[in-house]
Design a protein around this motif. Structure first.
Motif, PDB file in Angstrom:
ATOM      1  N   ALA A  78       0.793  -1.202   0.010  1.00 49.11           N
ATOM      2  CA  ALA A  78      -0.085  -0.027   0.043  1.00 49.11           C
ATOM      3  C   ALA A  78       0.879   1.327  -0.020  1.00 49.11           C
ATOM      4  CB  ALA A  78      -0.893   0.177   1.233  1.00 49.11           C
ATOM      5  N   SER A  79       0.258   2.285  -0.686  1.00 47.42           N
ATOM      6  CA  SER A  79       1.106   3.762  -0.479  1.00 47.42           C
ATOM      7  C   SER A  79       1.049   4.223   0.728  1.00 47.42           C
ATOM      8  CB  SER A  79       0.487   4.644  -1.646  1.00 47.42           C
ATOM      9  OG  SER A  79       0.952   5.789  -1.412  1.00 47.42           O
ATOM     10  N   GLU A  80       0.050   4.013   1.558  1.00 47.79           N
ATOM     11  CA  GLU A  80      -0.055   4.440   3.067  1.00 47.79           C
ATOM     12  C   GLU A  80      -1.003   3.420   3.876  1.00 47.79           C
ATOM     13  OE1 GLU A  80      -2.002   8.453   3.476  1.00 47.79           O
ATOM     14  OE2 GLU A  80      -0.843   9.228   1.620  1.00 47.79           O
ATOM     15  N   LEU A  81      -0.586   3.348   5.033  1.00 46.70           N
ATOM     16  CA  LEU A  81      -1.089   2.531   6.008  1.00 46.70           C
ATOM     17  C   LEU A  81      -1.158   3.272   7.436  1.00 46.70           C
ATOM     18  CD1 LEU A  81       0.296  -1.001   5.025  1.00 46.70           C
ATOM     19  CD2 LEU A  81      -2.169  -0.334   5.164  1.00 46.70           C
ATOM     20  N   ASP A  82      -2.393   3.143   8.136  1.00 45.47           N
ATOM     21  CA  ASP A  82      -2.554   3.674   9.376  1.00 45.47           C
ATOM     22  C   ASP A  82      -3.186   2.888  10.294  1.00 45.47           C
ATOM     23  OD1 ASP A  82      -1.822   5.812  11.120  1.00 45.47           O
ATOM     24  OD2 ASP A  82      -3.779   6.666  10.815  1.00 45.47           O
ATOM     25  N   ILE A  83      -3.005   3.067  11.566  1.00 43.35           N
ATOM     26  CA  ILE A  83      -3.680   2.245  12.748  1.00 43.35           C
ATOM     27  C   ILE A  83      -4.552   3.467  13.206  1.00 43.35           C
ATOM     28  CG2 ILE A  83      -3.839   0.785  14.936  1.00 43.35           C
ATOM     29  CD1 ILE A  83      -2.660  -0.657  12.489  1.00 43.35           C
ATOM     30  N   ASP A  84      -5.827   3.278  13.161  1.00 44.84           N
ATOM     31  CA  ASP A  84      -6.508   4.321  13.834  1.00 44.84           C
ATOM     32  C   ASP A  84      -7.198   3.876  15.265  1.00 44.84           C
ATOM     33  OD1 ASP A  84      -8.144   6.727  13.398  1.00 44.84           O
ATOM     34  OD2 ASP A  84      -9.883   5.692  13.490  1.00 44.84           O
ATOM     35  N   ALA A  85      -7.187   2.645  15.342  1.00 48.41           N
ATOM     36  CA  ALA A  85      -8.061   2.366  16.571  1.00 48.41           C
ATOM     37  C   ALA A  85      -7.102   0.900  16.951  1.00 48.41           C
ATOM     38  CB  ALA A  85      -9.120   2.410  16.968  1.00 48.41           C
ATOM     39  N   PHE A  86      -6.964   0.802  18.248  1.00 41.65           N
ATOM     40  CA  PHE A  86      -6.470  -0.594  18.708  1.00 41.65           C
ATOM     41  C   PHE A  86      -6.839  -1.028  19.909  1.00 41.65           C
ATOM     42  CE2 PHE A  86      -3.807  -4.153  18.692  1.00 41.65           C
ATOM     43  CZ  PHE A  86      -3.065  -4.288  19.813  1.00 41.65           C
ATOM     44  N   GLY A  87      -7.467  -2.172  20.336  1.00 44.97           N
ATOM     45  CA  GLY A  87      -8.059  -2.686  21.378  1.00 44.97           C
ATOM     46  C   GLY A  87      -9.340  -1.754  22.242  1.00 44.97           C
ATOM     47  N   VAL A  88      -9.849  -1.381  21.168  1.00 46.71           N
ATOM     48  CA  VAL A  88     -11.058  -0.673  21.515  1.00 46.71           C
ATOM     49  C   VAL A  88     -12.486  -1.199  21.112  1.00 46.71           C
ATOM     50  CG1 VAL A  88     -12.135   1.643  21.149  1.00 46.71           C
ATOM     51  CG2 VAL A  88      -9.823   1.451  21.258  1.00 46.71           C
ATOM     52  N   ASP A  89     -13.521  -1.395  21.880  1.00 45.99           N
ATOM     53  CA  ASP A  89     -14.652  -1.931  21.606  1.00 45.99           C
ATOM     54  C   ASP A  89     -15.392  -0.472  20.719  1.00 45.99           C
ATOM     55  OD1 ASP A  89     -17.281  -2.740  21.137  1.00 45.99           O
ATOM     56  OD2 ASP A  89     -17.398  -3.584  23.118  1.00 45.99           O
ATOM     57  N   MET A  90     -15.575  -0.604  19.553  1.00 53.08           N
ATOM     58  CA  MET A  90     -16.232   0.453  18.857  1.00 53.08           C
ATOM     59  C   MET A  90     -17.691   0.145  18.601  1.00 53.08           C
ATOM     60  SD  MET A  90     -13.279   0.828  15.871  1.00 53.08           S
ATOM     61  CE  MET A  90     -13.767   2.206  15.141  1.00 53.08           C
ATOM     62  N   GLY A  91     -18.423  -0.634  19.466  1.00 57.49           N
ATOM     63  CA  GLY A  91     -19.772  -0.898  19.442  1.00 57.49           C
ATOM     64  C   GLY A  91     -20.112  -2.335  18.455  1.00 57.49           C
ATOM     65  N   LEU A  92     -19.093  -3.199  18.376  1.00 54.84           N
ATOM     66  CA  LEU A  92     -19.107  -4.313  17.689  1.00 54.84           C
ATOM     67  C   LEU A  92     -19.232  -5.593  18.556  1.00 54.84           C
ATOM     68  CD1 LEU A  92     -16.892  -3.565  14.616  1.00 54.84           C
ATOM     69  CD2 LEU A  92     -19.478  -4.021  14.198  1.00 54.84           C
ATOM     70  N   GLY A  93     -19.038  -5.289  19.755  1.00 56.62           N
ATOM     71  CA  GLY A  93     -18.967  -6.294  21.007  1.00 56.62           C
ATOM     72  C   GLY A  93     -17.449  -6.996  21.299  1.00 56.62           C
ATOM     73  N   VAL A  94     -16.654  -6.536  20.530  1.00 57.79           N
ATOM     74  CA  VAL A  94     -15.366  -7.053  20.767  1.00 57.79           C
ATOM     75  C   VAL A  94     -14.286  -6.179  20.558  1.00 57.79           C
ATOM     76  CG1 VAL A  94     -16.311  -9.517  19.826  1.00 57.79           C
ATOM     77  CG2 VAL A  94     -15.037  -7.753  18.350  1.00 57.79           C
ATOM     78  N   PRO A  95     -13.166  -6.217  21.315  1.00 55.46           N
ATOM     79  CA  PRO A  95     -12.022  -5.283  21.027  1.00 55.46           C
ATOM     80  C   PRO A  95     -11.403  -5.486  19.518  1.00 55.46           C
ATOM     81  CG  PRO A  95     -11.176  -6.921  22.410  1.00 55.46           C
ATOM     82  CD  PRO A  95     -12.606  -7.424  22.344  1.00 55.46           C
ATOM     83  N   VAL A  96     -11.223  -4.288  19.053  1.00 58.00           N
ATOM     84  CA  VAL A  96     -10.915  -4.208  17.539  1.00 58.00           C
ATOM     85  C   VAL A  96      -9.445  -3.706  17.216  1.00 58.00           C
ATOM     86  CG1 VAL A  96     -13.321  -4.612  16.693  1.00 58.00           C
ATOM     87  CG2 VAL A  96     -11.780  -2.145  17.032  1.00 58.00           C
ATOM     88  N   VAL A  97      -9.285  -3.859  16.018  1.00 63.27           N
ATOM     89  CA  VAL A  97      -8.117  -2.843  15.301  1.00 63.27           C
ATOM     90  C   VAL A  97      -8.594  -2.450  14.179  1.00 63.27           C
ATOM     91  CG1 VAL A  97      -6.894  -4.849  14.384  1.00 63.27           C
ATOM     92  CG2 VAL A  97      -5.625  -2.546  14.655  1.00 63.27           C
ATOM     93  N   ALA A  98      -8.567  -0.971  13.873  1.00 65.55           N
ATOM     94  CA  ALA A  98      -8.935  -0.574  12.765  1.00 65.55           C
ATOM     95  C   ALA A  98      -7.630   0.027  12.083  1.00 65.55           C
ATOM     96  CB  ALA A  98      -9.957   0.832  12.999  1.00 65.55           C
ATOM     97  N   VAL A  99      -7.636  -0.508  10.720  1.00 65.14           N
ATOM     98  CA  VAL A  99      -6.519  -0.090   9.831  1.00 65.14           C
ATOM     99  C   VAL A  99      -7.117   0.430   8.571  1.00 65.14           C
ATOM    100  CG1 VAL A  99      -4.692  -1.046   8.570  1.00 65.14           C
ATOM    101  CG2 VAL A  99      -5.464  -2.378  10.532  1.00 65.14           C
ATOM    102  N   GLN A 100      -6.468   1.704   8.272  1.00 67.27           N
ATOM    103  CA  GLN A 100      -6.973   2.393   7.152  1.00 67.27           C
ATOM    104  C   GLN A 100      -5.912   2.208   6.053  1.00 67.27           C
ATOM    105  OE1 GLN A 100      -7.984   6.581   7.857  1.00 67.27           O
ATOM    106  NE2 GLN A 100      -6.737   6.484   9.494  1.00 67.27           N
ATOM    107  N   VAL A 101      -6.078   1.849   4.809  1.00 63.08           N
ATOM    108  CA  VAL A 101      -5.352   1.510   3.776  1.00 63.08           C
ATOM    109  C   VAL A 101      -5.473   2.367   2.534  1.00 63.08           C
ATOM    110  CG1 VAL A 101      -4.450  -0.232   2.216  1.00 63.08           C
ATOM    111  CG2 VAL A 101      -5.524  -0.952   4.410  1.00 63.08           C
ATOM    112  N   LYS A 102      -4.473   3.126   2.008  1.00 63.11           N
ATOM    113  CA  LYS A 102      -4.514   3.767   0.744  1.00 63.11           C
ATOM    114  C   LYS A 102      -3.581   2.868  -0.069  1.00 63.11           C
ATOM    115  CE  LYS A 102      -4.031   8.264  -1.209  1.00 63.11           C
ATOM    116  NZ  LYS A 102      -3.722   9.810  -1.154  1.00 63.11           N
ATOM    117  N   LYS A 103      -4.237   2.233  -1.278  1.00 60.71           N
ATOM    118  CA  LYS A 103      -3.637   1.553  -2.072  1.00 60.71           C
ATOM    119  C   LYS A 103      -2.387   2.105  -3.032  1.00 60.71           C
ATOM    120  CE  LYS A 103      -7.241  -2.036  -2.553  1.00 60.71           C
ATOM    121  NZ  LYS A 103      -8.197  -2.425  -3.357  1.00 60.71           N
TER     122      LYS A 103
END
Length: 309
Positions: A78-103
């Motif tokens: 990818a051209s760019e990669l970012d971690i926006d959130a880690f170890g957070v329950d965003m309302g999905l009932g489980v802790p998550v990691v949110a990764v944003q990808v620009k190809k």
């Protein structure tokens, strides 16, 4: 290793209550430069860094999740990669990691990929079309919002590239019981400020000049370079005022203000174009509309511990 740390990783680089321009954003990895690793107590590890060709680092980024001897590639090049959130329950009932990808550099926008941090990790949701995404409990009601914009659907709209706009319409998203909802209407003061800022830049004469045009401004031969630039600037401000009303849940007010500011002979055409753009944007990916939590019923957002490298 940095050791164990209480980690609620919201990378809110320029979020006051909105999304900032792409040019000013920092990300974990861009063009093969940058590194991040973290391990969640479940044993799931997150890695972001430069992709490798043999022993050499390439000028692209990779992201992967691993657990035990298994590996799940989030993005290989990818051209760019970012971690926006880690170890957070965003309302999905489980802790998550949110990764944003620009190809690629040529693309305007990111894909926002949310993975569970349980063993094994699973892709829970993907959202496409925003320049950047920012997760935060903005109003401190215990629910995490995802701030983004509708950039992909409006890049090139009316022949305006994104760089010619002050901003594209903001969208505020939230998960509630696993459903992705549009929560933008709960943050109307933010949109009101956008409207006030653009109205302050639009003089009565600028508006009158634009209203006397054909609205399309498609024929450069019909105007001098200076007048065309003047009319296009006014047109952008009118669109931005309209967007801020529409995307904040005030549709009747938005269409009324557009009718007051747009050339009457072109109103039907621009209305159809705007509806078509919105129908193909991020709003088409949501499951419904969120409602505000009554005062006194707020909860606390769940934040978990992790280990970083």
């Amino acid at each position: 290793r940095c050791g164990a740390a209480a980690l609620a990783l919201f990378l809110l680089f320029c979020l006051t209550a909105g999304v900032c321009h792409a040019q000013s954003r920092d990300v974990v990895c861009r063009g093969g430069v940058g590194f991040f690793e973290a391990e969640f107590p479940t044993g799931v590890k997150v890695h972001v860094g430069a992709s490798r060709i043999g022993e050499l680092e390439a000028r692209v980024c990779e992201a992967a999740l691993s657990w035990g001897d298994q590996n799940l590639v989030v993005s290989a090049a990818a051209s760019e990669l970012d971690i926006d959130a880690f170890g957070v329950d965003m309302g999905l009932g489980v802790p998550v990691v949110a990764v944003q990808v620009k190809k690629s550099k040529a693309e305007c926008c990111m894909e926002y990929k949310i993975y569970s941090l349980r063993d094994p990790p699973v892709l829970l949701r993907s959202i496409i079309g925003g320049e950047y995404f920012n997760a935060a409990d903005t109003d401190l009601d215990g629910r995490v919002e995802i701030w983004t914009d509708d950039a992909a659907s409006l890049d090139g709209f009316e022949n305006f590239p994104l760089r010619d706009l002050d901003f594209v319409p903001t969208i505020v998203l939230r998960f509630v019981r696993g459903r992705l909802l549009d929560a933008s209407s709960e943050f109307q003061p933010y949109f009101d400020q956008k409207i006030a800022d653009e109205r302050a830049k639009l003089s009565p004469q600028d508006l009158a000049d634009f209203k006397s045009s054909d609205g399309k401004l498609a024929s450069a031969a019909a105007f001098s370079a200076g007048r065309l630039s003047h009319l296009r600037s006014a047109k952008v401000k009118v669109l931005e005022i309209f967007w801020s009303s529409l995307y904040s849940g005030r549709e009747q007010e938005a269409w009324r203000s557009l009718a007051e500011m747009w050339p009457a002979t072109d109103l039907d055409r621009i209305r159809a174009a705007l509806l078509n753009a919105r129908a193909h944007g991020i709003r088409s990916q949501v499951d419904g509309v969120s409602t505000a939590v009554p005062r006194g019923h707020e909860t606390h957002a769940k934040i978990f511990d992790g280990t970083t490298t």
